[in-house]
Scaffold this active site. Structure first.
Site, PDB file in Angstrom:
ATOM      1  N   LYS A  69     -11.199  -1.590   6.792  1.00 29.81           N
ATOM      2  CA  LYS A  69      -9.973  -1.054   7.579  1.00 29.81           C
ATOM      3  C   LYS A  69     -10.293  -0.724   8.736  1.00 29.81           C
ATOM      4  O   LYS A  69     -10.851   0.324   9.285  1.00 29.81           O
ATOM      5  CB  LYS A  69      -9.266  -0.094   6.752  1.00 29.81           C
ATOM      6  CG  LYS A  69      -8.110   0.270   7.350  1.00 29.81           C
ATOM      7  CD  LYS A  69      -7.251   1.544   6.546  1.00 29.81           C
ATOM      8  CE  LYS A  69      -6.210   1.892   7.695  1.00 29.81           C
ATOM      9  NZ  LYS A  69      -5.722   3.196   6.565  1.00 29.81           N
ATOM     10  N   GLU A 117       0.702  -1.085  -0.072  1.00 32.49           N
ATOM     11  CA  GLU A 117       0.013   0.011   0.063  1.00 32.49           C
ATOM     12  C   GLU A 117       0.902   1.158   0.083  1.00 32.49           C
ATOM     13  O   GLU A 117       1.463   1.513   1.025  1.00 32.49           O
ATOM     14  CB  GLU A 117      -0.898  -0.114   1.198  1.00 32.49           C
ATOM     15  CG  GLU A 117      -1.883   1.283   1.265  1.00 32.49           C
ATOM     16  CD  GLU A 117      -2.333   1.441   2.836  1.00 32.49           C
ATOM     17  OE1 GLU A 117      -2.679   2.589   3.255  1.00 32.49           O
ATOM     18  OE2 GLU A 117      -2.659   0.243   3.353  1.00 32.49           O
TER      19      GLU A 117
END
Length: 215
Positions: A130, A43
């Protein structure tokens, strides 16, 4: 479908390396150090200068799953998608970003910390939540959330360490996001140290989870 394939690869990997750096070169080098240790879900946060260029360069390696992080709005999400981002990660849920990602069939992983936020995200097609900031919770919080929302899939981010990663999976996490706990050695220029930590995290994740985890 590409979206399903990306989600499945995220789940199979079980750990996402969160890349923050002061330069595009540093970001790419850090991502490669993580990949060398077996963490192939990357990421790249948009706090990295030229993050879209880093994403594009990493996409040359087809074995990597490269996402964009710290995406705060639709403009940034579109830039990331055009650069080749496989998935979009945000610190909070944004309806318009969810719609954009759905339009292009790109997984959207927004940060949520209340039941209301989680339910709203699910209503807009989010597949993985998340769980952020994870350091403000304990792994037991995921168990609590999955009581009324058993169908939700959570990826805790923030506060995930080698010592507690097993507890997060035991509590029901489908994957984890790890930043500073994984990449800290790079601050002293020790990229081999990052690679060694990546190997340890991969081993811990493998030990912690049920074989054949699926979304």
């Amino acid at each position: 479908m590409k979206r399903y394939q990306v989600l499945q690869r995220l789940v199979e990997q079980g750990i996402v390396a969160i890349i923050r750096a002061e330069s595009p070169e540093g970001g790419k080098k850090l991502a490669e150090a993580c990949a060398d240790g077996g963490v192939t879900a990357i990421e790249v946060t948009f706090t990295v200068p030229g993050a879209d260029k880093v994403i594009a360069s990493l996409k040359d390696n087809r074995s990597l799953l490269v996402g964009a992080g710290t995406v705060l709005d639709t403009e940034t999400a579109r830039i990331a998608i055009l650069a080749g981002a496989d998935y979009i990660v945000s610190p909070c849920f944004n309806v318009e970003t969810a719609k954009l990602c759905n339009r292009y069939q790109v997984p959207y992983l927004p940060g949520c910390m209340t039941v209301k936020e989680v339910v709203e995200a699910l209503e807009y097609g989010v597949d993985i939540i998340k769980f952020f900031p994870g350091n403000l919770f304990s792994p037991e919080a995921i168990k609590a959330f999955k009581g009324p929302i058993p169908h939700a899939s959570f990826m805790p981010t923030g506060g995930v360490t080698l010592d507690n990663v097993g507890d997060w999976f035991k509590a029901g996490a489908i994957a984890v996001g790890v930043g500073g706990e994984l990449t800290a050695p790079a601050k002293q220029g020790n990229y081999q140290g990052v690679t060694e930590l990546a190997k340890q995290f991969v081993e811990k994740v493998h030990e912690s989870r049920t074989v054949g985890v699926r979304l």
